[in-house]
Design a protein around this motif. Structure first.
Motif, PDB file in Angstrom:
ATOM      1  N   PRO A   5       0.833  -1.207   0.000  1.00 56.94           N
ATOM      2  CA  PRO A   5       0.000   0.000   0.000  1.00 56.94           C
ATOM      3  C   PRO A   5       0.859   1.245   0.000  1.00 56.94           C
ATOM      4  O   PRO A   5       1.938   1.281   0.596  1.00 56.94           O
ATOM      5  CB  PRO A   5      -0.799  -0.122   1.307  1.00 56.94           C
ATOM      6  CG  PRO A   5       0.015  -1.021   2.188  1.00 56.94           C
ATOM      7  CD  PRO A   5       0.697  -1.974   1.253  1.00 56.94           C
ATOM      8  N   SER A   6       0.425   2.267  -0.734  1.00 54.80           N
ATOM      9  CA  SER A   6       1.155   3.527  -0.771  1.00 54.80           C
ATOM     10  C   SER A   6       1.052   4.197   0.584  1.00 54.80           C
ATOM     11  O   SER A   6       0.167   3.877   1.381  1.00 54.80           O
ATOM     12  CB  SER A   6       0.557   4.437  -1.852  1.00 54.80           C
ATOM     13  OG  SER A   6      -0.747   4.852  -1.462  1.00 54.80           O
ATOM     14  N   PRO A   7       1.968   5.147   0.882  1.00 55.66           N
ATOM     15  CA  PRO A   7       1.886   5.877   2.151  1.00 55.66           C
ATOM     16  C   PRO A   7       0.529   6.532   2.342  1.00 55.66           C
ATOM     17  O   PRO A   7      -0.002   6.599   3.433  1.00 55.66           O
ATOM     18  CB  PRO A   7       3.017   6.905   2.034  1.00 55.66           C
ATOM     19  CG  PRO A   7       3.984   6.285   1.080  1.00 55.66           C
ATOM     20  CD  PRO A   7       3.166   5.506   0.099  1.00 55.66           C
ATOM     21  N   LEU A   8      -0.080   7.034   1.205  1.00 54.87           N
ATOM     22  CA  LEU A   8      -1.383   7.681   1.304  1.00 54.87           C
ATOM     23  C   LEU A   8      -2.442   6.673   1.734  1.00 54.87           C
ATOM     24  O   LEU A   8      -3.269   6.943   2.610  1.00 54.87           O
ATOM     25  CB  LEU A   8      -1.750   8.304  -0.043  1.00 54.87           C
ATOM     26  CG  LEU A   8      -3.111   9.027  -0.096  1.00 54.87           C
ATOM     27  CD1 LEU A   8      -3.140  10.171   0.907  1.00 54.87           C
ATOM     28  CD2 LEU A   8      -3.410   9.525  -1.510  1.00 54.87           C
ATOM     29  N   ASP A   9      -2.401   5.476   1.117  1.00 54.93           N
ATOM     30  CA  ASP A   9      -3.349   4.429   1.482  1.00 54.93           C
ATOM     31  C   ASP A   9      -3.159   4.029   2.941  1.00 54.93           C
ATOM     32  O   ASP A   9      -4.132   3.827   3.667  1.00 54.93           O
ATOM     33  CB  ASP A   9      -3.168   3.206   0.585  1.00 54.93           C
ATOM     34  CG  ASP A   9      -3.596   3.496  -0.848  1.00 54.93           C
ATOM     35  OD1 ASP A   9      -3.097   2.809  -1.751  1.00 54.93           O
ATOM     36  OD2 ASP A   9      -4.439   4.400  -1.028  1.00 54.93           O
ATOM     37  N   SER A  10      -1.921   3.910   3.374  1.00 56.39           N
ATOM     38  CA  SER A  10      -1.633   3.518   4.757  1.00 56.39           C
ATOM     39  C   SER A  10      -2.152   4.563   5.736  1.00 56.39           C
ATOM     40  O   SER A  10      -2.735   4.223   6.768  1.00 56.39           O
ATOM     41  CB  SER A  10      -0.117   3.342   4.943  1.00 56.39           C
ATOM     42  OG  SER A  10       0.367   2.312   4.118  1.00 56.39           O
ATOM     43  N   ASP A  11      -1.960   5.823   5.400  1.00 57.78           N
ATOM     44  CA  ASP A  11      -2.475   6.883   6.275  1.00 57.78           C
ATOM     45  C   ASP A  11      -3.984   6.846   6.346  1.00 57.78           C
ATOM     46  O   ASP A  11      -4.580   7.013   7.429  1.00 57.78           O
ATOM     47  CB  ASP A  11      -2.014   8.248   5.751  1.00 57.78           C
ATOM     48  CG  ASP A  11      -0.527   8.476   5.949  1.00 57.78           C
ATOM     49  OD1 ASP A  11       0.074   7.728   6.763  1.00 57.78           O
ATOM     50  OD2 ASP A  11       0.026   9.394   5.314  1.00 57.78           O
ATOM     51  N   ALA A  12      -4.635   6.645   5.195  1.00 55.54           N
ATOM     52  CA  ALA A  12      -6.096   6.613   5.172  1.00 55.54           C
ATOM     53  C   ALA A  12      -6.619   5.437   5.993  1.00 55.54           C
ATOM     54  O   ALA A  12      -7.590   5.568   6.748  1.00 55.54           O
ATOM     55  CB  ALA A  12      -6.601   6.525   3.734  1.00 55.54           C
ATOM     56  N   ILE A  13      -5.957   4.279   5.833  1.00 53.60           N
ATOM     57  CA  ILE A  13      -6.376   3.101   6.592  1.00 53.60           C
ATOM     58  C   ILE A  13      -6.171   3.337   8.085  1.00 53.60           C
ATOM     59  O   ILE A  13      -7.037   3.016   8.904  1.00 53.60           O
ATOM     60  CB  ILE A  13      -5.576   1.865   6.112  1.00 53.60           C
ATOM     61  CG1 ILE A  13      -6.006   1.496   4.691  1.00 53.60           C
ATOM     62  CG2 ILE A  13      -5.809   0.685   7.057  1.00 53.60           C
ATOM     63  CD1 ILE A  13      -5.120   0.448   4.053  1.00 53.60           C
ATOM     64  N   ALA A  14      -5.054   3.914   8.445  1.00 53.91           N
ATOM     65  CA  ALA A  14      -4.767   4.159   9.856  1.00 53.91           C
ATOM     66  C   ALA A  14      -5.792   5.116  10.464  1.00 53.91           C
ATOM     67  O   ALA A  14      -6.269   4.923  11.587  1.00 53.91           O
ATOM     68  CB  ALA A  14      -3.358   4.727  10.012  1.00 53.91           C
ATOM     69  N   GLN A  15      -6.144   6.163   9.699  1.00 54.09           N
ATOM     70  CA  GLN A  15      -7.150   7.116  10.193  1.00 54.09           C
ATOM     71  C   GLN A  15      -8.506   6.448  10.363  1.00 54.09           C
ATOM     72  O   GLN A  15      -9.229   6.724  11.328  1.00 54.09           O
ATOM     73  CB  GLN A  15      -7.245   8.300   9.226  1.00 54.09           C
ATOM     74  CG  GLN A  15      -6.007   9.201   9.249  1.00 54.09           C
ATOM     75  CD  GLN A  15      -6.056  10.277   8.173  1.00 54.09           C
ATOM     76  OE1 GLN A  15      -7.050  10.426   7.477  1.00 54.09           O
ATOM     77  NE2 GLN A  15      -4.963  11.025   8.045  1.00 54.09           N
ATOM     78  N   ARG A  16      -8.838   5.552   9.425  1.00 54.27           N
ATOM     79  CA  ARG A  16     -10.119   4.851   9.511  1.00 54.27           C
ATOM     80  C   ARG A  16     -10.164   3.944  10.734  1.00 54.27           C
ATOM     81  O   ARG A  16     -11.165   3.898  11.461  1.00 54.27           O
ATOM     82  CB  ARG A  16     -10.337   4.025   8.235  1.00 54.27           C
ATOM     83  CG  ARG A  16     -11.630   3.234   8.219  1.00 54.27           C
ATOM     84  CD  ARG A  16     -12.821   4.152   8.134  1.00 54.27           C
ATOM     85  NE  ARG A  16     -14.059   3.412   8.141  1.00 54.27           N
ATOM     86  CZ  ARG A  16     -15.266   3.962   8.071  1.00 54.27           C
ATOM     87  NH1 ARG A  16     -15.372   5.278   7.969  1.00 54.27           N
ATOM     88  NH2 ARG A  16     -16.350   3.218   8.086  1.00 54.27           N
ATOM     89  N   VAL A  17      -9.068   3.243  10.967  1.00 52.55           N
ATOM     90  CA  VAL A  17      -8.994   2.349  12.134  1.00 52.55           C
ATOM     91  C   VAL A  17      -9.098   3.163  13.417  1.00 52.55           C
ATOM     92  O   VAL A  17      -9.820   2.797  14.359  1.00 52.55           O
ATOM     93  CB  VAL A  17      -7.682   1.531  12.109  1.00 52.55           C
ATOM     94  CG1 VAL A  17      -7.483   0.804  13.435  1.00 52.55           C
ATOM     95  CG2 VAL A  17      -7.710   0.532  10.951  1.00 52.55           C
ATOM     96  N   GLU A  18      -8.367   4.281  13.463  1.00 52.01           N
ATOM     97  CA  GLU A  18      -8.413   5.143  14.654  1.00 52.01           C
ATOM     98  C   GLU A  18      -9.832   5.640  14.917  1.00 52.01           C
ATOM     99  O   GLU A  18     -10.306   5.657  16.057  1.00 52.01           O
ATOM    100  CB  GLU A  18      -7.460   6.324  14.456  1.00 52.01           C
ATOM    101  CG  GLU A  18      -7.372   7.230  15.677  1.00 52.01           C
ATOM    102  CD  GLU A  18      -6.410   8.383  15.459  1.00 52.01           C
ATOM    103  OE1 GLU A  18      -6.137   9.114  16.433  1.00 52.01           O
ATOM    104  OE2 GLU A  18      -5.933   8.562  14.321  1.00 52.01           O
TER     105      GLU A  18
END
Length: 360
Positions: A5-18
């Motif tokens: 996953p791209s850094p952008l995808d990882s950030d989006a996933i992390a924000q969603r999980v949070e």
């Protein structure tokens, strides 16, 4: 191999999980709060009892403007429900909205009937409680005409009253008002005369308990209570949603018992005979002829009303004698016409626009 996953995808996933973790924590904390919380306060606009008779209670809300319309507005509650649905909370109160637009607002509300009031029928509501309320309002205002609004069966009573007492009503506003009961399909099934012994029920109980009324609504949409609780759980993190849910839930839980004779007449004359839509309803020795309604009329219907269909209201538009008839079909369900923040934006301004020019 799967792409990293791209850094952008990882950030989006992390924000969603949070976000989901935060909501899950809030759901559990708020869920515990809900179990131990006091009932949500309702009906906050100041009001005074100006007339009381048996099960009927007439309130006047304190005007908030110095200049008010000449013609007062009387709102009739359904006999099976408390009138605070019109004044649920600041920001989602029909009463508050109309007071801020300069109307002199009254509400005919109901207390649970006592056992000795089991014999109250339609004639008591439209030839006694409503005329006495008009008299009390006229004594205060010195006006001979009143704008009359009714919600659900309160609208049915208001319609019958207007047909029998046309000179007293300046304007008629019907919120989700059943007139043609052949289109109340789910209630027709619930009260099927082949199986529903209304005479036995009235004879044995006298006053019809609220559980009977609630049972009819639950049968009309069996999964509604469960779905509502699931939706509440999903939105437990949202304080505004939880507050609204608790207020509506309180109103529904505080459904009132009704007099047995009134209940019998609703079932036999309106539901089974469809007498009102046929101009065949007799009340107090007089026939209720819808063509006798000549005042301006506003018919308000909810687009997704599972209780009162659009078709059930249509005699107001086709059989009444008014030459000034208008209809508003609003998004939402049965209760959203008279309560809730959405109505403030999309419905009540239209009511004000229609009624204001007819209240001077």
């Amino acid at each position: 191999m799967a792409a990293e996953p791209s850094p952008l995808d990882s950030d989006a996933i992390a924000q969603r999980v949070e976000l989901e973790i935060e909501r899950a924590l809030k759901r559990n904390i708020k869920g515990l709060d809900l179990l131990i919380a006091d009932r949500e306060p309702v009906g906050t606009m100041p009001k005074t009892v100006i007339h009381r008779e048996g099960t009927a209670v007439l309130y006047r809300y304190e005007p908030v403007l110095d200049e008010i319309y000449r013609v007062p507005l009387l709102i009739v509650s359904p006999p099976s429900n408390k009138g605070y649905i019109f004044d649920l909370a600041a920001g989602q109160s029909f009463v508050e909205f109309m007071l801020n637009r300069g109307y002199d607002v009254y509400n005919l509300d109901w207390n649970p009937p006592r056992r000795g009031e089991a014999g109250l029928g339609l004639a008591d509501y439209v030839d006694r409680f409503l005329p006495d309320s008009f008299a009390a309002i006229q004594e205060i205002t010195q006006e001979t005409e009143v704008s009359l609004a009714g919600y659900c069966m309160g609208g049915t009573l208001a319609t019958i009253y207007t047909a029998l007492h046309p000179a007293a009503v300046r304007n008629l506003i019907a919120f989700a008002t059943p007139i043609d009961f052949t289109h109340m399909k789910l209630f027709q099934a619930w009260a099927d005369k082949r199986y529903f012994d209304v005479d036995l029920l009235v004879r044995e109980l006298g006053v019809i308990p609220a559980d009977v009324m609630l049972g009819a609504f639950d049968l009309s949409r069996p999964a509604n209570r469960t779905a509502g609780r699931m939706t509440l759980w999903n939105n437990m993190w949202n304080d505004d949603y939880v507050k609204s849910y608790r207020m509506f839930d309180r109103w529904a839980a505080e459904t009132l018992p009704v007099p047995g004779e009134y209940f019998r007449e609703i079932i036999t004359r309106l539901m089974w005979d469809n007498a009102l839509a046929k101009n065949a309803l007799e009340v107090g020795g007089r026939m209720v002829d819808l063509s006798g309604i000549a005042c301006p009329l506003l018919n308000i219907v909810a687009q997704h009303d599972h209780i009162v269909s659009h078709e059930a209201t249509q005699p107001l538009m086709h059989l009444t004698g008014s030459k000034d008839r208008h209809e508003i079909v609003s998004k939402g369900g049965h209760v959203s016409l008279v309560a809730g923040p959405a109505a403030v934006r999309r419905l009540w301004p239209h009511i004000d626009e229609w009624l204001g020019v007819r209240s001077t």
